[in-house]
Design a protein around this motif. Structure first.
Motif, PDB file in Angstrom:
ATOM      1  N   ALA A 131     116.272  42.339  69.320  1.00 22.74           N
ATOM      2  CA  ALA A 131     116.467  43.115  68.096  1.00 22.74           C
ATOM      3  C   ALA A 131     115.859  42.374  66.914  1.00 22.74           C
ATOM      4  N   ASP A 132     114.912  43.006  66.227  1.00 20.00           N
ATOM      5  CA  ASP A 132     114.310  42.387  65.053  1.00 20.00           C
ATOM      6  C   ASP A 132     115.137  42.722  63.816  1.00 20.00           C
ATOM      7  N   ALA A 133     114.657  42.297  62.665  1.00 18.78           N
ATOM      8  CA  ALA A 133     115.413  42.497  61.424  1.00 18.78           C
ATOM      9  C   ALA A 133     115.635  43.976  61.138  1.00 18.78           C
ATOM     10  N   ARG A 137     118.415  45.307  63.426  1.00 20.99           N
ATOM     11  CA  ARG A 137     119.706  44.778  62.972  1.00 20.99           C
ATOM     12  C   ARG A 137     120.161  45.466  61.684  1.00 20.99           C
ATOM     13  N   GLU A 138     119.224  45.805  60.853  1.00 18.93           N
ATOM     14  CA  GLU A 138     119.578  46.548  59.641  1.00 18.93           C
ATOM     15  C   GLU A 138     120.111  47.935  59.994  1.00 18.93           C
ATOM     16  N   VAL A 191     124.317  44.804  61.449  1.00 23.49           N
ATOM     17  CA  VAL A 191     124.850  43.554  61.978  1.00 23.49           C
ATOM     18  C   VAL A 191     124.008  42.399  61.461  1.00 23.49           C
ATOM     19  N   PRO A 224     122.369  38.332  61.700  1.00 22.67           N
ATOM     20  CA  PRO A 224     121.436  37.706  62.641  1.00 22.67           C
ATOM     21  C   PRO A 224     122.111  37.042  63.840  1.00 22.67           C
ATOM     22  N   GLU A 280     125.002  38.274  65.357  1.00 20.39           N
ATOM     23  CA  GLU A 280     125.760  39.243  66.157  1.00 20.39           C
ATOM     24  C   GLU A 280     124.981  39.594  67.435  1.00 20.39           C
ATOM     25  N   VAL A 315     123.257  41.588  70.198  1.00 24.92           N
ATOM     26  CA  VAL A 315     122.735  42.945  70.346  1.00 24.92           C
ATOM     27  C   VAL A 315     122.091  43.028  71.731  1.00 24.92           C
ATOM     28  N   TRP A 339     118.798  49.609  71.711  1.00 20.94           N
ATOM     29  CA  TRP A 339     119.487  48.403  71.275  1.00 20.94           C
ATOM     30  C   TRP A 339     120.907  48.806  70.890  1.00 20.94           C
ATOM     31  N   VAL A 395     125.276  47.436  70.197  1.00 18.83           N
ATOM     32  CA  VAL A 395     126.194  46.345  69.859  1.00 18.83           C
ATOM     33  C   VAL A 395     127.342  46.352  70.857  1.00 18.83           C
TER      34      VAL A 395
END
Length: 236
Positions: free
Chosen positions: A97-99, A102-103, A107, A109, A111, A113, A133, A135
């Motif tokens: 998962a990239d930024a 995650r956005e 969540v 960096p 957390e 995934v 992806w 959580v």
């Protein structure tokens, strides 16, 4: 979030068994030969576009792509009666998962995934390929176990969450008609061969959310030309 473990276990077992049976038959969508049942005529092109947009609308108006494809598969007789969508896992192609992901999932960096890539199959036809992806902390332990150890489709595994879907984009990757056809641009002349769609005809980006609005899954779904693998509508 109460969930019947025995029910999920049965679903996961059946899905995994189905995927094992299909694994020797199903390749990637790009590897499948073009077996279009649609003649290359102006009428067929209009009908193909209408059907693609119908599927697009169905997917956009329902939370679960898996259940939508279940209905599409049955309605268009793409597999024997009673068939359900089976997820064929694609392993060894993990995408952290990239930024941006995650956005979307809200969540940080650190957390965890999880990632899954699957091909959703109806009988021996791949109808979509999906990157997912999610959580794990937002799911029950039974759901995570099923997702980690079986080929159960994600939407079926987490159905008890009563999730909603926020669509981020929907792109038609192939149009049977040229741009501006509705304003009088010339339609392609009839050809002697069948229509030949590319491997993928539709792409969706979406986020799945819990009833309270908490995101828990980010998806990229690519729908294959096999969604059109049925005879053209009968002439009126």
């Amino acid at each position: 979030m109460a969930f019947r473990t025995s029910t999920l276990t049965r679903v996961a077992t059946l899905a995994s068994a189905g995927a094992l049976l299909l694994s020797a038959q199903i390749s990637t969508a790009q590897d499948l030969p073009v077996q279009s049942q649609w003649p290359d005529t102006p009428t067929s092109r209009v009908e193909a576009l209408a059907i693609l947009q119908t599927l697009n609308a169905d997917l956009l108006s329902n939370a679960s792509a898996t259940l939508t494809l279940d209905r599409w598969c049955a309605a268009h007789k793409l597999a024997p009666a009673g068939s359900k969508i089976v997820a064929q896992r694609v392993r060894g192609q993990d995408k952290p998962a990239d930024a941006h992901i995650r956005e979307l999932l809200a969540v940080g960096p650190s957390e965890p995934v999880a990632y899954r890539r699957v091909r959703l199959a109806c009988g021996d036809r791949i109808l979509s390929e999906a990157d997912n992806w999610y959580v794990p902390a937002k799911l029950t332990s039974e759901m995570n176990e099923a997702l980690n150890t079986s080929d159960v489709a994600f939407g079926r595994a987490v159905q008890a969450l009563k999730f909603t879907r926020t669509n981020l984009s929907a792109q038609l990757l192939w149009s049977p008609l040229p741009q501006g056809w509705e304003m009088g641009a010339g339609l392609p002349a009839s050809g002697t061969a069948s229509l030949a769609p590319p491997p993928f005809v539709l792409e969706h980006h979406a986020v799945l959310k819990l009833p309270d609005g908490t995101p828990f899954s980010a998806l990229v779904e690519s729908y294959t030309r096999s969604v059109l693998d049925f005879p053209t509508p009968p002439a009126r």
